[in-house]
Design a protein around this motif. Sequence first.
Motif, mmCIF file in Angstrom:
data_model
loop_
_atom_site.group_PDB
_atom_site.id
_atom_site.type_symbol
_atom_site.label_atom_id
_atom_site.label_comp_id
_atom_site.label_asym_id
_atom_site.label_seq_id
_atom_site.Cartn_x
_atom_site.Cartn_y
_atom_site.Cartn_z
ATOM 1 N N ARG A 49 1.450 36.305 36.683
ATOM 2 C CA ARG A 49 2.304 35.150 37.019
ATOM 3 C C ARG A 49 1.533 33.903 37.422
ATOM 4 O O ARG A 49 2.012 33.079 38.196
ATOM 5 N N GLY A 70 6.498 36.417 45.603
ATOM 6 C CA GLY A 70 5.069 36.553 45.367
ATOM 7 C C GLY A 70 4.415 37.594 46.243
ATOM 8 O O GLY A 70 3.536 38.333 45.813
ATOM 9 N N ARG A 71 4.880 37.698 47.476
ATOM 10 C CA ARG A 71 4.251 38.606 48.417
ATOM 11 C C ARG A 71 4.454 40.067 48.000
ATOM 12 O O ARG A 71 3.551 40.895 48.094
ATOM 13 N N ALA A 74 2.150 40.760 45.211
ATOM 14 C CA ALA A 74 0.745 40.784 45.631
ATOM 15 C C ALA A 74 0.370 42.104 46.286
ATOM 16 O O ALA A 74 -0.801 42.409 46.449
ATOM 17 N N PHE A 101 -4.509 39.852 52.964
ATOM 18 C CA PHE A 101 -3.453 38.931 53.363
ATOM 19 C C PHE A 101 -2.035 39.386 52.965
ATOM 20 O O PHE A 101 -1.113 39.301 53.782
ATOM 21 N N PRO A 102 -1.839 39.905 51.741
ATOM 22 C CA PRO A 102 -0.471 40.316 51.384
ATOM 23 C C PRO A 102 0.089 41.380 52.322
ATOM 24 O O PRO A 102 1.296 41.498 52.483
ATOM 25 N N ARG B 194 -1.256 28.754 59.843
ATOM 26 C CA ARG B 194 -2.723 28.710 59.807
ATOM 27 C C ARG B 194 -3.344 29.783 58.913
ATOM 28 O O ARG B 194 -4.314 29.514 58.198
ATOM 29 N N HIS B 195 -2.777 30.995 58.915
ATOM 30 C CA HIS B 195 -3.352 32.045 58.072
ATOM 31 C C HIS B 195 -3.066 31.775 56.600
ATOM 32 O O HIS B 195 -3.903 32.007 55.738
ATOM 33 N N ARG B 196 -1.840 31.295 56.344
ATOM 34 C CA ARG B 196 -1.484 31.008 54.964
ATOM 35 C C ARG B 196 -2.374 29.892 54.407
ATOM 36 O O ARG B 196 -2.732 29.899 53.237
ATOM 37 N N ASP B 198 -5.471 29.379 55.055
ATOM 38 C CA ASP B 198 -6.754 29.951 54.627
ATOM 39 C C ASP B 198 -6.667 30.420 53.183
ATOM 40 O O ASP B 198 -7.611 30.281 52.410
ATOM 41 N N VAL B 199 -5.531 31.008 52.820
ATOM 42 C CA VAL B 199 -5.356 31.502 51.458
ATOM 43 C C VAL B 199 -5.165 30.339 50.490
ATOM 44 O O VAL B 199 -5.729 30.328 49.387
ATOM 45 N N ALA B 201 -6.419 27.512 50.667
ATOM 46 C CA ALA B 201 -7.711 26.842 50.449
ATOM 47 C C ALA B 201 -8.510 27.484 49.315
ATOM 48 O O ALA B 201 -9.439 26.881 48.799
ATOM 49 N N LEU B 210 -2.624 36.240 45.771
ATOM 50 C CA LEU B 210 -2.474 36.835 47.102
ATOM 51 C C LEU B 210 -1.057 36.641 47.647
ATOM 52 O O LEU B 210 -0.817 36.839 48.842
ATOM 53 N N GLY B 211 -0.149 36.223 46.782
ATOM 54 C CA GLY B 211 1.257 36.243 47.175
ATOM 55 C C GLY B 211 1.801 34.946 47.752
ATOM 56 O O GLY B 211 2.861 34.938 48.367
ATOM 57 N N ILE B 212 1.100 33.832 47.558
ATOM 58 C CA ILE B 212 1.612 32.544 48.045
ATOM 59 C C ILE B 212 2.537 31.953 46.983
ATOM 60 O O ILE B 212 2.211 31.959 45.799
ATOM 61 N N ARG B 258 -11.974 28.393 58.642
ATOM 62 C CA ARG B 258 -10.763 29.120 59.018
ATOM 63 C C ARG B 258 -9.876 28.201 59.833
ATOM 64 O O ARG B 258 -10.294 27.628 60.827
#
Lengths: 252, 313
Positions: A49, A70-71, A74, A101-102, B194-196, B198-199, B201, B210-212, B258
């Motif tokens: 995707r 998306g999550r 993932a 991360f997922p 903040r964590h999202r 990082d991804v 970036a 990674l699911g964004i 980070r």
Amino acid sequence: MILIEDLSLAHGGTPILRDINLTIDRGGIVALVGPNGAGKSSLLSLIARLRPLQTGRVVIDDLPVTTTPGRELARRMAILRQDGVFAGRLTVRELVSLGRFPHSQGRSTPQDRARVEEALAQFGVADLAERFLETLSGGQRQRALVAMTFCQGTDYLLLDEPLNNLDMFHARHLMQSLRRMADEEDRTAIIVLHDINQAAAYADRIIAMRDGRVVADGTPQDVLTPDTLAEIFGYRMQVTQIGGKPLVLHHL
Amino acid sequence: MHKRRLVLLAVLAVVSVAAFLTLGLRGNLAFVLQIRAVKLLALVQVAVSVALSTVLFQTVTANRILTPSIMGLDALYLFGQALLVFLLGGLGYAAIGGGWKFAAEVLIMIALAAVLLRPLLTARLDMSLLLLTGVTIGLLFRSLSQLLFRLLDPNAFAVVQAASFANFNALRADLTIIGSVVTFAAAALCWHLRHRLDVVALGREAAIGLGIDWSRTAALLLLVVALLVAVSTALVGPVAFFGLLVAALAERILGTRRHAVLLPAAALVAIILLVGGQAIFQHLLGSASTLGVVIEFAGGIAFLLLLYLGSRT
């Protein structure tokens, strides 16, 4: 199971993929081979995707890629692209941790951290863990990226030319890791490969593409014959057998 | 290590704030302190909004030398302002309340940013093209503003001109309250994300992997950046390189990108430079109007250094 139905893609009027229909069962290694510009990377990015679908359907374990969050995807599917470019200073450990991360959404548990350490060790980047990515060689960076993709812990791994920049030791090691993952954990890897003999030695199934079409699909023994290879790559090459696996003398 | 350096930055920021409030106190203490406190609030808010908008913008473009102002976002804001004065006339513009004015200017800016910048982010142009586009957009809108200025009568012109230069002395107090609300909300959102971030970036494709939800996240971040730029530009006028200086310094000092560390560090560095610098200029040197120049000078040099260092790796 990954289901691909009637998938076509055109870029500015030029067809890149034409009517791809494939079913990829869970467990095992599937190698995508073919000449440059055959559409292998495009197929992989449509499954993952990364590009919007134009026509056709892609379904991962009953989840259509276009409508599933998306999550959710993932957690089932990880992708490693050819050209990972990263801005900013990031250490190898930070990069590999992002693979979790997922699952963790950034709040990593002890299990997440254990998976990260495991992946670092598995791909031989544990002693580089605190180095910044920009200070690594191409092959070291590639291993860090592979470690991150493994760390995502998904049932499906899509790898676009993962052997790029890797020396023989690490290329073999990566293929063995994939083999173990497929055999012991029933996970699935779909890999774009240019080294046809790596495909011959490790893949369960080879899908050959040319001009946006699937031109051959089967076990290495079925696909790697002089006639089929000539159809895929446009010239005849000798094929011998070593240890029960085909060996293609493509360079002669 | 990160924690200790963050604490050090926080201490320096507190020292700057104390210096700003207490240096050269004379006359009616309560009165002077009240004036200084309002000004301090405005400065802190400009510092935080410039720092956050720059870091967010660099993250979403996966590029360390871009800032919203290099991409012409503040030119968009100033164009919106000139357009409003042009349409309403100097008096009409002066007659509408600060809040409505600000809201209208922000809306014009967001509309322009949505039309011009979003396609750039989704199409993933390479960096030189992106920079060139940004510079061109900035130039175009600065020229359009110039054109509008020429069409204005002198009184209306005086109204917009006052807003077109960075000025850390003539802060617009009427906007401080609205600005504080916007900045605080944006800071809270950044911390939540903040964590999202990082991804994000890692760039579009890795982030999607990674699911964004990329298009939604990028649009949201761009909206926040536009709001923050509007806040700081409305209060002090355009500052071209301050954000870049702050983000680069924070990254150097902390040695990481980070966001859990970088966002607060960038905000603290910005407060130290702006509040501390203003305290020195205003209360010790007595030549307050040049802080803008000094900060832009240092920021410009930081930009060149980044280009130079970046071209070597």
